[in-house]
Design a protein around this motif. Structure first.
Motif, PDB file in Angstrom:
ATOM      1  N   UNK A 288      41.190 -41.223   5.628  1.00 24.30           N
ATOM      2  CA  UNK A 288      41.649 -41.632   4.303  1.00 24.30           C
ATOM      3  C   UNK A 288      42.919 -42.450   4.442  1.00 24.30           C
ATOM      4  N   UNK A 289      42.874 -43.671   3.935  1.00 27.46           N
ATOM      5  CA  UNK A 289      44.059 -44.533   3.909  1.00 27.46           C
ATOM      6  C   UNK A 289      44.111 -45.189   2.534  1.00 27.46           C
ATOM      7  N   UNK A 290      45.277 -45.136   1.894  1.00 25.74           N
ATOM      8  CA  UNK A 290      45.482 -45.870   0.645  1.00 25.74           C
ATOM      9  C   UNK A 290      46.707 -46.764   0.801  1.00 25.74           C
ATOM     10  N   UNK A 291      46.718 -47.867   0.026  1.00 27.95           N
ATOM     11  CA  UNK A 291      47.883 -48.755   0.068  1.00 27.95           C
ATOM     12  C   UNK A 291      47.967 -49.542  -1.233  1.00 27.95           C
ATOM     13  N   UNK A 292      49.177 -50.001  -1.521  1.00 28.34           N
ATOM     14  CA  UNK A 292      49.454 -50.776  -2.732  1.00 28.34           C
ATOM     15  C   UNK A 292      49.376 -52.256  -2.359  1.00 28.34           C
ATOM     16  N   UNK A 293      48.368 -52.950  -2.864  1.00 27.19           N
ATOM     17  CA  UNK A 293      48.168 -54.347  -2.428  1.00 27.19           C
ATOM     18  C   UNK A 293      49.286 -55.278  -2.873  1.00 27.19           C
ATOM     19  N   UNK A 294      50.108 -54.841  -3.850  1.00 25.64           N
ATOM     20  CA  UNK A 294      51.179 -55.707  -4.348  1.00 25.64           C
ATOM     21  C   UNK A 294      52.391 -55.734  -3.412  1.00 25.64           C
ATOM     22  N   UNK A 295      52.512 -54.713  -2.571  1.00 21.87           N
ATOM     23  CA  UNK A 295      53.714 -54.691  -1.727  1.00 21.87           C
ATOM     24  C   UNK A 295      53.466 -54.268  -0.291  1.00 21.87           C
ATOM     25  N   UNK A 296      52.220 -53.948   0.074  1.00 25.14           N
ATOM     26  CA  UNK A 296      51.974 -53.445   1.425  1.00 25.14           C
ATOM     27  C   UNK A 296      50.510 -53.680   1.786  1.00 25.14           C
ATOM     28  N   UNK A 297      50.087 -53.045   2.870  1.00 25.50           N
ATOM     29  CA  UNK A 297      48.686 -53.132   3.286  1.00 25.50           C
ATOM     30  C   UNK A 297      48.373 -54.431   3.985  1.00 25.50           C
ATOM     31  N   UNK A 298      47.157 -54.930   3.769  1.00 28.59           N
ATOM     32  CA  UNK A 298      46.720 -56.143   4.467  1.00 28.59           C
ATOM     33  C   UNK A 298      47.384 -57.370   3.856  1.00 28.59           C
ATOM     34  N   UNK A 299      47.914 -58.204   4.745  1.00 29.89           N
ATOM     35  CA  UNK A 299      48.444 -59.505   4.350  1.00 29.89           C
ATOM     36  C   UNK A 299      47.927 -60.539   5.355  1.00 29.89           C
ATOM     37  N   UNK A 300      47.948 -61.780   4.928  1.00 30.92           N
ATOM     38  CA  UNK A 300      47.730 -62.891   5.856  1.00 30.92           C
ATOM     39  C   UNK A 300      49.032 -63.654   5.914  1.00 30.92           C
ATOM     40  N   UNK A 301      49.485 -63.963   7.117  1.00 34.84           N
ATOM     41  CA  UNK A 301      50.690 -64.770   7.245  1.00 34.84           C
ATOM     42  C   UNK A 301      50.349 -66.077   7.951  1.00 34.84           C
ATOM     43  N   UNK A 302      51.061 -67.120   7.542  1.00 33.07           N
ATOM     44  CA  UNK A 302      50.815 -68.416   8.177  1.00 33.07           C
ATOM     45  C   UNK A 302      52.115 -69.202   8.273  1.00 33.07           C
TER      46      UNK A 302
END
Ligand code: NAG
Length: 178
Positions: free
Chosen positions: A164-178
């Motif tokens: 079980x993993x939960x995260x807040x997409x507005x401030x954490x979790x998966x991101x793409x950086x470029x």
């Protein structure tokens, strides 16, 4: 911390193969998901659009996955997927990250969604969830940035019997950086 290990492995692999391996270090520009849609095996025709993403499985059952869409602006060089700061993490704390056949949209459900396409990598969060997740498999988490703004779709799945993993997409979790 995780990047130290990856860098070491990369250097060894590079020496062995003569090929340059991707640099998984997050880059300057951070792109967060446009949407997250939780889909649940137990509620196969209900869509759960949310900002609290979740992947989970309990004793091999009750699968919960999250669909993500990202719009990456035109940028040069490489883009990299990373994960940090889960809100909660128990069980294997492991997540498999796949591309989808097309970007997900509001209304997607367990039984009605873009097809699961390519396994790009696997992440394990820390035991508290805090900090950067460890990349345990990398099958293409770094890719050429798009030359025009492009929408990407992904599906995140739980791993092993209990997870079980939960995260807040507005401030954490998966991101793409470029
Ligand atoms: C998963 O959790 C259940 C209890 O909810 C337990 O019986 C089972 O052994 C666990 N499986 C693993 C692989 O840890």
């Amino acid at each position: 911390m995780k990047f130290t290990l990856i860098t070491t492995v990369s250097i060894l692999s590079t020496l062995a193969s003569g090929l340059a391996l991707p640099d998984l270090t997050p880059r300057g520009a951070v792109i967060r998901p446009d949407i997250a849609i939780v889909i649940k095996e137990d509620f196969p025709t209900t869509s759960f659009p949310t900002t609290t993403a979740e992947v989970s499985r309990s004793n091999g059952q009750h699968n919960v996955k999250t669909l993500l869409a990202f719009t990456v602006p035109a940028c040069t060089g490489k883009c990299t997927v990373s994960f940090s700061d889960a809100t909660t993490a128990t069980g294997s704390r492991r997540m498999q990250f796949f591309t989808t056949g097309s970007p997900p949209t509001d209304g997607n459900t367990w039984t009605s969604k873009p097809y699961t396409n390519i396994h790009k990598g696997t992440f394990t969060t820390s035991s508290s969830g805090a900090g950067a997740a460890t990349v345990v498999e990398d099958f293409g988490l770094t890719f050429d940035c798009p030359s025009t703004s492009t929408k990407y779709g992904f599906e995140v799945q739980p791993v092993w019997d209990n997870d079980s993993v939960t995260w807040d997409i507005k401030k954490a979790g998966f991101i793409i950086t470029c």
